[in-house]
Motif scaffolding. Sequence first.
Motif, mmCIF file in Angstrom:
data_model
loop_
_atom_site.group_PDB
_atom_site.id
_atom_site.type_symbol
_atom_site.label_atom_id
_atom_site.label_comp_id
_atom_site.label_asym_id
_atom_site.label_seq_id
_atom_site.Cartn_x
_atom_site.Cartn_y
_atom_site.Cartn_z
ATOM 1 N N GLY A 1 -68.907 41.588 59.014
ATOM 2 C CA GLY A 1 -69.662 40.642 58.194
ATOM 3 C C GLY A 1 -71.152 40.639 58.506
ATOM 4 O O GLY A 1 -71.930 39.962 57.848
ATOM 5 N N TYR A 2 -71.572 41.426 59.513
ATOM 6 C CA TYR A 2 -72.984 41.461 59.907
ATOM 7 C C TYR A 2 -73.724 42.684 59.345
ATOM 8 O O TYR A 2 -74.888 42.892 59.657
ATOM 9 N N GLU A 3 -73.023 43.497 58.532
ATOM 10 C CA GLU A 3 -73.613 44.767 58.090
ATOM 11 C C GLU A 3 -74.977 44.568 57.416
ATOM 12 O O GLU A 3 -75.949 45.248 57.750
ATOM 13 N N ASN A 4 -75.046 43.631 56.445
ATOM 14 C CA ASN A 4 -76.311 43.425 55.721
ATOM 15 C C ASN A 4 -77.388 42.804 56.608
ATOM 16 O O ASN A 4 -78.563 43.126 56.474
ATOM 17 N N LYS A 5 -76.971 41.929 57.540
ATOM 18 C CA LYS A 5 -77.937 41.337 58.484
ATOM 19 C C LYS A 5 -78.512 42.431 59.376
ATOM 20 O O LYS A 5 -79.714 42.454 59.655
ATOM 21 N N VAL A 6 -77.647 43.323 59.854
ATOM 22 C CA VAL A 6 -78.100 44.426 60.715
ATOM 23 C C VAL A 6 -79.088 45.298 59.944
ATOM 24 O O VAL A 6 -80.144 45.660 60.469
ATOM 25 N N LYS A 7 -78.762 45.613 58.689
ATOM 26 C CA LYS A 7 -79.678 46.421 57.862
ATOM 27 C C LYS A 7 -81.022 45.710 57.720
ATOM 28 O O LYS A 7 -82.076 46.313 57.915
ATOM 29 N N ALA A 8 -81.000 44.419 57.410
ATOM 30 C CA ALA A 8 -82.238 43.651 57.243
ATOM 31 C C ALA A 8 -83.035 43.615 58.550
ATOM 32 O O ALA A 8 -84.251 43.829 58.548
ATOM 33 N N ASN A 9 -82.347 43.367 59.682
ATOM 34 C CA ASN A 9 -83.021 43.343 60.989
ATOM 35 C C ASN A 9 -83.651 44.689 61.319
ATOM 36 O O ASN A 9 -84.778 44.748 61.806
ATOM 37 N N LEU A 10 -82.898 45.768 61.059
ATOM 38 C CA LEU A 10 -83.424 47.104 61.343
ATOM 39 C C LEU A 10 -84.626 47.425 60.459
ATOM 40 O O LEU A 10 -85.636 47.940 60.941
ATOM 41 N N ASP A 11 -84.506 47.113 59.161
ATOM 42 C CA ASP A 11 -85.623 47.372 58.242
ATOM 43 C C ASP A 11 -86.884 46.659 58.730
ATOM 44 O O ASP A 11 -87.976 47.221 58.715
ATOM 45 N N LYS A 12 -86.725 45.395 59.180
ATOM 46 C CA LYS A 12 -87.870 44.596 59.654
ATOM 47 C C LYS A 12 -88.448 45.206 60.930
ATOM 48 O O LYS A 12 -89.664 45.363 61.063
ATOM 49 N N THR A 13 -87.570 45.582 61.884
ATOM 50 C CA THR A 13 -88.021 46.170 63.153
ATOM 51 C C THR A 13 -88.761 47.487 62.904
ATOM 52 O O THR A 13 -89.804 47.744 63.508
ATOM 53 N N ILE A 14 -88.220 48.315 62.013
ATOM 54 C CA ILE A 14 -88.840 49.611 61.707
ATOM 55 C C ILE A 14 -90.256 49.381 61.168
ATOM 56 O O ILE A 14 -91.207 50.049 61.567
ATOM 57 N N GLU A 15 -90.391 48.394 60.276
ATOM 58 C CA GLU A 15 -91.694 48.092 59.695
ATOM 59 C C GLU A 15 -92.642 47.516 60.747
ATOM 60 O O GLU A 15 -93.766 47.981 60.896
#
Length: 178
Positions: A21-35
Amino acid sequence: MSNNENGNLEPKWYVIHTYSGYENKVKANLDKTIENRNLQDLVFDVQVPMEDYIEVKNGKKRVVKRKIYPGYVLVKMIMTDESWYIIRNTRGVTGFVGPGSKPIPLTDDEVRKMGVEDIPIKLDAEVGDNVRVISGPLENFIGVIEEILPDKQKVRVLVSMFGRDTPVELQFDQIQKI
């Protein structure tokens, strides 16, 4: 920062395991960290593969999206100590998929089959070569490559059927050079 052991700095797809259930949160967190950390040269893409699914509720059909691989997020990255550490320590990530602590990248074939990215197939045959059909309705037929259509990832092969040559169009991955 050390690069991966064979010195290959080509990005590959890796699979990370997340809390359900955390897949989209992980994607959002990673996208933010990468930026925020300007890691676009190390981490190129983060995906939660989805598929359309027809759900019937109260006699009504509707199309909804669902995760193809619940509990997993796919990341296209160059594996370095830094990129490994950042992803490994993202909230919701439980680890990389692979034996022990060594993440194993997906093969091009796996990436194609999972529909994550369209990786062109490199054909190791040319016009005039004899080939065997290795999948599809003409499996095990032998033929000769008549034309290569690289933009379509297809070849036209003359296959001998019922005593005469018949041109058939096949995908690159349906043939094997003899």
